[in-house]
Design a protein around this motif. Structure first.
Motif, short mmCIF file in Angstrom:
data_model
loop_
_atom_site.label_atom_id
_atom_site.label_comp_id
_atom_site.label_asym_id
_atom_site.label_seq_id
_atom_site.Cartn_x
_atom_site.Cartn_y
_atom_site.Cartn_z
N GLU A 26 199.28 -65.78 131.54
CA GLU A 26 200.15 -64.64 131.41
C GLU A 26 201.36 -65.03 130.58
O GLU A 26 201.53 -66.19 130.22
CB GLU A 26 200.57 -64.08 132.77
CG GLU A 26 200.65 -65.05 133.91
CD GLU A 26 200.89 -64.40 135.26
OE1 GLU A 26 199.93 -64.39 136.05
OE2 GLU A 26 202.00 -63.94 135.52
N ASN A 27 202.20 -64.03 130.28
CA ASN A 27 203.38 -64.28 129.47
C ASN A 27 204.29 -65.29 130.16
O ASN A 27 204.64 -65.13 131.33
CB ASN A 27 204.12 -62.96 129.22
CG ASN A 27 205.20 -63.09 128.17
OD1 ASN A 27 206.08 -63.94 128.28
ND2 ASN A 27 205.11 -62.27 127.15
N ASP A 30 207.34 -64.27 132.10
CA ASP A 30 207.19 -63.64 133.41
C ASP A 30 207.44 -64.64 134.53
O ASP A 30 207.63 -64.25 135.69
CB ASP A 30 205.79 -63.03 133.56
CG ASP A 30 205.60 -61.80 132.68
OD1 ASP A 30 204.44 -61.44 132.44
OD2 ASP A 30 206.61 -61.23 132.23
N ASN A 32 209.63 -67.75 136.41
CA ASN A 32 211.05 -68.10 136.56
C ASN A 32 211.43 -69.25 135.63
O ASN A 32 212.55 -69.33 135.14
CB ASN A 32 211.36 -68.47 137.99
CG ASN A 32 211.16 -67.29 138.95
OD1 ASN A 32 211.30 -66.14 138.55
ND2 ASN A 32 210.80 -67.58 140.19
N ARG A 53 213.72 -68.96 132.53
CA ARG A 53 213.51 -67.68 131.86
C ARG A 53 214.76 -67.23 131.13
O ARG A 53 214.66 -66.58 130.09
CB ARG A 53 213.07 -66.64 132.89
CG ARG A 53 212.77 -65.27 132.29
CD ARG A 53 212.03 -64.40 133.26
NE ARG A 53 212.72 -64.31 134.53
CZ ARG A 53 212.17 -63.80 135.63
NH1 ARG A 53 210.92 -63.38 135.62
NH2 ARG A 53 212.85 -63.72 136.75
N ASN A 76 202.28 -66.63 125.27
CA ASN A 76 201.75 -67.27 126.45
C ASN A 76 201.80 -68.79 126.39
O ASN A 76 201.17 -69.44 127.22
CB ASN A 76 200.29 -66.84 126.66
CG ASN A 76 200.15 -65.39 127.00
OD1 ASN A 76 200.85 -64.54 126.46
ND2 ASN A 76 199.24 -65.08 127.90
N SER A 97 204.31 -74.11 135.98
CA SER A 97 205.02 -72.82 136.00
C SER A 97 205.68 -72.67 137.36
O SER A 97 205.13 -73.11 138.39
CB SER A 97 204.05 -71.67 135.73
OG SER A 97 203.12 -71.52 136.77
#
Length: 115
Positions: A26-27, A30, A32, A53, A76, A97
């Motif tokens: 995913e992006n 998106d 933290n 982010r 991504n 992530s």
């Protein structure tokens, strides 16, 4: 479930460069935050570079001035540009992530710095 796939590792001579990539399912904005870690044989896994982010970036002292973490805008992928590599940079490099639905790790990519 978030999936992270690292690529770009390999064998390189001291003083040369490598660019690692971590592609997420995913992006990346998106999450933290995103981080690059490494683990050398017989050692604990350690943080290398971190990017939140809201664009807070942190590097460990042993890579400052040599490594750069950067994310593809709206994409991504997060990269780790590694310059002036040293034999002590030899390790498996992992992407991580952070949130918002838990933390995830990639499987890692081997970087070997040797003449």
């Amino acid at each position: 479930q978030v999936q992270l796939v690292e690529s770009g590792g390999g064998l390189v001579q001291p003083g040369r460069s490598l660019r690692l990539s971590c592609t997420a399912s995913e992006n990346i904005f998106d999450f933290n935050a995103m981080g690059w870690y490494r683990q050398a044989p017989g050692k604990d896994r350690e943080l290398v570079a971190f990017m939140s982010r809201d664009k807070i970036i942190q590097y460990e002292d042993f890579v400052k001035g040599r490594f750069t973490i950067l994310g593809d805008k709206g994409g991504n992928t997060v990269h780790l540009q590694m310059n002036n590599l040293k034999p002590e940079d030899t390790a498996v490099y992992y992407c991580r992530s952070f949130g918002p639905r838990g933390d995830y790790w990639g499987a890692g990519t081997q970087v070997t710095v040797s003449s």
